[in-house]
Design a protein around this motif. Structure first.
Motif, mmCIF file in Angstrom:
data_model
loop_
_atom_site.group_PDB
_atom_site.id
_atom_site.type_symbol
_atom_site.label_atom_id
_atom_site.label_comp_id
_atom_site.label_asym_id
_atom_site.label_seq_id
_atom_site.Cartn_x
_atom_site.Cartn_y
_atom_site.Cartn_z
ATOM 1 N N UNK A 306 0.833 -1.197 0.000
ATOM 2 C CA UNK A 306 0.000 0.000 0.000
ATOM 3 C C UNK A 306 0.871 1.251 0.000
ATOM 4 N N UNK A 307 2.047 1.197 0.640
ATOM 5 C CA UNK A 307 2.949 2.352 0.594
ATOM 6 C C UNK A 307 3.252 2.717 -0.860
ATOM 7 N N UNK A 308 3.502 1.706 -1.681
ATOM 8 C CA UNK A 308 3.773 1.967 -3.094
ATOM 9 C C UNK A 308 2.534 2.507 -3.806
ATOM 10 N N UNK A 309 1.373 1.954 -3.497
ATOM 11 C CA UNK A 309 0.150 2.354 -4.186
ATOM 12 C C UNK A 309 -0.265 3.782 -3.860
ATOM 13 N N UNK A 310 0.004 4.235 -2.642
ATOM 14 C CA UNK A 310 -0.431 5.580 -2.249
ATOM 15 C C UNK A 310 0.697 6.591 -2.348
ATOM 16 N N UNK A 311 1.855 6.152 -2.861
ATOM 17 C CA UNK A 311 2.914 7.093 -3.203
ATOM 18 C C UNK A 311 2.692 7.558 -4.640
ATOM 19 N N UNK A 312 3.467 8.525 -5.079
ATOM 20 C CA UNK A 312 3.245 9.095 -6.409
ATOM 21 C C UNK A 312 4.590 9.498 -7.002
ATOM 22 N N UNK A 313 4.567 9.928 -8.217
ATOM 23 C CA UNK A 313 5.790 10.367 -8.872
ATOM 24 C C UNK A 313 5.525 10.738 -10.307
ATOM 25 N N UNK A 314 6.452 11.475 -10.899
ATOM 26 C CA UNK A 314 6.321 11.864 -12.298
ATOM 27 C C UNK A 314 7.693 11.767 -12.961
ATOM 28 N N UNK A 315 7.745 11.097 -14.103
ATOM 29 C CA UNK A 315 9.001 10.882 -14.810
ATOM 30 C C UNK A 315 9.346 12.089 -15.669
ATOM 31 N N UNK A 316 10.639 12.266 -15.901
ATOM 32 C CA UNK A 316 11.104 13.314 -16.798
ATOM 33 C C UNK A 316 10.451 13.166 -18.174
ATOM 34 N N UNK A 505 9.933 11.730 -7.233
ATOM 35 C CA UNK A 505 9.161 10.759 -6.461
ATOM 36 C C UNK A 505 8.621 11.383 -5.183
ATOM 37 N N UNK A 506 7.359 11.083 -4.896
ATOM 38 C CA UNK A 506 6.683 11.531 -3.687
ATOM 39 C C UNK A 506 6.282 10.288 -2.900
ATOM 40 N N UNK A 507 7.075 9.948 -1.881
ATOM 41 C CA UNK A 507 6.877 8.709 -1.135
ATOM 42 C C UNK A 507 6.042 8.945 0.126
ATOM 43 N N UNK A 508 5.007 8.135 0.276
ATOM 44 C CA UNK A 508 4.234 8.118 1.516
ATOM 45 C C UNK A 508 4.972 7.202 2.490
ATOM 46 N N UNK A 509 5.654 7.797 3.459
ATOM 47 C CA UNK A 509 6.478 7.005 4.378
ATOM 48 C C UNK A 509 5.650 6.210 5.366
ATOM 49 N N UNK A 510 4.496 6.726 5.746
ATOM 50 C CA UNK A 510 3.671 6.093 6.782
ATOM 51 C C UNK A 510 2.278 5.826 6.212
ATOM 52 N N UNK A 511 2.062 4.654 5.589
ATOM 53 C CA UNK A 511 0.762 4.389 4.962
ATOM 54 C C UNK A 511 -0.325 3.931 5.926
ATOM 55 N N UNK A 512 -0.052 3.961 7.234
ATOM 56 C CA UNK A 512 -1.032 3.443 8.205
ATOM 57 C C UNK A 512 -2.380 4.129 8.064
ATOM 58 N N UNK A 513 -2.378 5.448 7.890
ATOM 59 C CA UNK A 513 -3.650 6.161 7.759
ATOM 60 C C UNK A 513 -4.403 5.716 6.514
ATOM 61 N N UNK A 514 -3.676 5.590 5.392
ATOM 62 C CA UNK A 514 -4.320 5.172 4.146
ATOM 63 C C UNK A 514 -4.900 3.765 4.274
ATOM 64 N N UNK A 515 -4.156 2.864 4.924
ATOM 65 C CA UNK A 515 -4.649 1.494 5.107
ATOM 66 C C UNK A 515 -5.861 1.499 6.034
#
Length: 795
Positions: A306-316, A505-515
């Motif tokens: 879920x950390x990966x799923x709720x993180x985001x990013x945009x490629x060059x 890359x925009x990483x959600x370090x703590x996905x507990x809330x999202x889960x």
């Protein structure tokens, strides 16, 4: 007829008699779910967790006094998905004669069900199926039009596609090439049909399968009414059967999947079907409500997945494509206003109309384009500056570069990131960040209407990510620039873009809330795995403690290995800790490395069968394989698993399982130590060397640890140590998979054997601590020989 009694679950249960643990778990899951709660269940291999969870959920769905309407199974491992399918079939085979079968369906991607993609026909294959599908659907809908009338009707398109086939047959040509898939002929040609073509202009491609779906769809939009077959009495419909039933009728299998999924009693899918915002918003949203009993299988992977799923990013590359798309929307209006190109009038009117409908101004589109251009230049500057400082001479050695992480703030000191600061200093304020998502969406709509091409637009994703980048906090989220090794011959020879793909890359370090927030959307359920311990940590990092504080009860169950204890030997070997400070780099000769090689060789030489050796990384696996293979340390072939694609991994597994006994050395963080079936005589022993804690020097890892320090008190324990021990336990758990199986399990490292300041023995559940008794290196051979002699005598 009521299909539920006080013990109706025993009629649902697929076998003659449950294990005691299964009966206890089923009743616990039913009871807590009836109170809107969740059961966390650690059950060793052989507990029967899949049957347990399905029985509890189906019994609640069939209970007339329950509000549950369906069971949603989520798993990240294909083998487990197949196990749920098999257990559901077993349940249906054992139901009382007067009960209807439990309806079910497996969710898969478009590439698995699109008739054209499956057969690589009609210009559709697995690499372009999503873009082609959306383009074809859009053109099909445009041809049909709306209440005001389009060029034709859905029924007419279907008949046109069918007539093309009939026309061939009418010529007397018996060799008509019907599109066939899943063993079923379809009513259409393999080529994509076109509507409205002539000698002077091309026709418009459309999808006949989707046209048939639209033709069958009633006016009230009830998609279930468009399903041409009875799915309520078929039991489980897997992907192959769905394709066969749908394509044979000439309708779209993926649309059928969407129509059926809210109606069946059991849906089997992946974590992203519940936790990926895009998938839930566009496809599976109907499943995410309080009438769904959710089963999270392999739940020890819930947090990282879920950390990966709720993180985001945009490629060059996406920024580049978005810049191009924004330009193509701006130019028609600019040309018309300047009088340079009269033929641009139609496009300009389209742009103005769509922008007005979306309440987006042309100035906002221009501002976003300027921002994207400047952002790419800033990204280029940062990468070049980094390589000049850290990789001197990199332009002459592009093939020697490694993956890199460029943090945009101190990972251990939450603060505003450098890209946000750069944008502020460059004059880009909240207006461009906040409106980026809406601007990107309208740009895509304009281009989809104006251009006849099947492609996924970059602007919406770029806009969404830019909006999230500005909106998300800097304590729970970590921003960095990632450089991944690639090779692009079209890039300039001295550019880093030839060697790297870059990504903000925009990483959600703590996905507990999202889960926790997503779990709260369900009515209740079960979260289960063979390796959840320690359960108090699991509850914290998955948001279950928050749910319990909100009045949603959480119950716990732990069931040990139920197979005969005499069939297994378990060792926690007390040898030097396999930490970097002790072992040094691969190839260094020291006491620690010698002790671990000796232990692996001892198990491999003494064990009459296949042996799996798990190391903390692929680099260490390569070293261990070389040591075991050198000077005939073991009398078996030594296979090395390297980081590779699925095809190579499957080939390696086949080699390992075939013929005489072998040793397979792999990374514990790889794919061969989790979710792989080693039942029967496929594996006689597993050795785990060291505790597979991920690289703690990585900026991202340091940011996660810092965030967990702040959120849970001990970030190293919760973010690093506990997941590492679970990985080790998964590897060890490959050995004993059935009542008659015999094998050895060996954890090699003093941290497993005794308490110390960085020991991990406390993270083993009590039943494993009792079995994995500490053993000194000089007693290992004695213990191994005694165990195998005893079982040789028994045979």
């Amino acid at each position: 007829m009521s299909e539920a009694t006080d013990e109706a679950w025993r009629s649902v249960f697929g076998h003659d008699e449950p294990y005691p643990e299964q009966a206890d778990g089923i009743e616990a899951a039913r009871a807590v779910a009836a109170d809107d709660g969740f059961l966390t269940l650690e059950g060793a291999c052989g507990t029967g967790k899949t049957m347990l969870a399905l029985t509890a959920g189906i019994d609640l769905v069939r209970d007339p006094d329950s509000d549950f309407e369906r069971v949603l199974v989520l798993t990240s491992v294909k083998q487990q998905l197949r196990q749920f399918e098999a257990d559901l079939r077993t349940i249906n085979e054992g139901l009382p004669d007067d009960w209807r079968p439990v309806s079910g369906m497996t969710l898969v991607g478009k590439a698995d069900v699109c008739p054209y993609a499956r057969e690589n026909r009609g210009g559709v294959d697995t690499t372009n199926v999503y873009e082609r599908c959306e383009g074809l659907r859009e053109r099909t809908r445009n041809l049909v039009g709306d209440a005001d009338g389009g060029e034709t009707t859905a029924g007419a398109l279907v008949e046109q596609a069918r007539r093309a086939q009939t026309g061939f047959a009418d010529t007397g040509d018996d060799g008509v090439d019907y599109l066939e898939t899943a063993g079923e002929p379809t009513p259409y040609l393999p080529e994509m049909p076109e509507h409205g073509g002539s000698a002077t202009r091309d026709g418009v491609e459309f999808c006949p399968f989707y046209a048939r779906y639209l033709d069958d769809l009633p006016e009230d939009g009830d998609a279930a009414e468009a399903v041409p077959f009875d799915f309520t009495d078929r039991g489980l419909i897997d992907a192959e059967e769905l394709v066969r039933l749908s394509a044979g009728h000439g309708t779209c299998p993926h649309s059928m999947m969407g129509a059926i999924l809210p109606q069946v009693e059991v849906v089997v899918g992946n974590y992203y079907h519940a936790f990926d915002p895009t998938t839930v918003g566009g496809f599976t949203g109907a499943l995410v409500d309080d009438s769904t009993f959710v089963v999270c299988d392999e739940a020890h992977m819930l947090e990282p997945r879920v950390r990966d799923l709720v993180s985001d990013g945009v490629a060059d590359a996406s920024l580049r494509d978005a810049e191009n798309e924004l330009t193509r929307v701006i130019q028609p209006v600019q040309f018309e206003d300047s009088g340079k190109r009269a033929q641009g009038t139609t496009d300009a009117d389209l742009v103005r109309g769509e922008l007005a409908d979306a309440e987006v101004s042309l100035d906002e589109v221009q501002l976003l384009r300027e921002f994207v251009v400047d952002l790419r230049e800033e990204l280029d500057r940062r990468v070049t500056e980094f390589l000049d400082a850290e990789r001197v001479g990199w332009r002459e050695n592009l093939t020697d570069l490694d993956d890199e992480e460029l943090p945009l703030r101190d990972p251990e000191a939450p603060a505003v990131d450098e890209i946000t600061e750069w944008a502020r200093d460059a004059g880009y304020g909240e207006d461009v960040w906040a409106r980026a998502e809406q601007v990107g969406a309208v740009v895509a709509r304009i281009l989809d209407e104006a251009e006849d091409e099947d492609r996924q637009r970059a602007a919406p994703g770029v806009g969404r990510t830019l909006n999230a980048w500005y909106r998300c906090d800097h304590e729970s989220y970590f921003r960095e620039l990632e450089l991944d090794r690639t090779w692009d011959e079209t890039a300039p020879p001295d550019s880093w873009r030839r060697a790297y793909s870059a990504r903000l890359a925009l990483h959600n370090c703590v996905p507990a809330d999202a889960i926790g927030e997503r779990l709260a959307d369900f009515g209740g359920g079960v979260l289960m795995s063979a390796t959840l311990a320690p359960l108090d940590v699991f509850r914290e990092v998955t948001g279950l403690n928050y749910l319990e504080s909100e009045g949603r009860p959480v119950e716990e169950r732990t069931y040990g290995l139920g197979f005969p204890e005499g069939n297994r030997a378990s060792f926690a070997l007390d040898v030097p800790k396999f930490t970097f400070s002790n072992r040094g780099p691969p190839g260094e000769d020291n006491e620690t490395r010698r002790a671990h090689v000796d232990a692996a060789a001892e198990v491999a030489s003494t064990t009459p069968g296949n042996v799996l050796v798990g190391m903390p990384s692929y680099g260490e696996a390569e070293w261990m394989a070389g040591e075991l293979d050198a000077d005939a340390r073991v009398d078996k072939p030594v296979l090395l698993d390297e980081s590779s694609d699925d095809t190579a991994t499957e080939s390696l597994k086949a080699d390992f399982f075939a013929g005489d006994a072998k040793v397979l050395v792999t990374s514990i963080r790889g794919t061969l130590t989790e979710g792989v079936d080693y039942e029967g005589d496929r594996l006689a022993a597993a050795v785990v060397c060291g505790v597979p804690i991920i690289n703690t020097s990585s900026p991202r890892t340091r940011a996660v640890k810092t965030a967990y320090d702040r959120e849970f008190g001990d970030g190293f324990e919760t973010a690093l140590t506990v997941p590492a021990v679970r990985k080790a336990r998964q590897a060890i758990g490959r050995v004993i998979r059935g009542t008659d199986e015999v094998g050895v399990r060996c954890l090699v490292d003093a941290r497993y054997a005794r308490e110390s300041w960085n020991g991990v023995r406390e993270y083993l559940p009590e039943y494993e601590r009792d079995e994995f008794r500490p053993v000194s290196a000089d007693m290992l051979r004695f213990g191994l020989e005694r165990f195998w002699e005893r079982h040789a005598d028994a045979e």
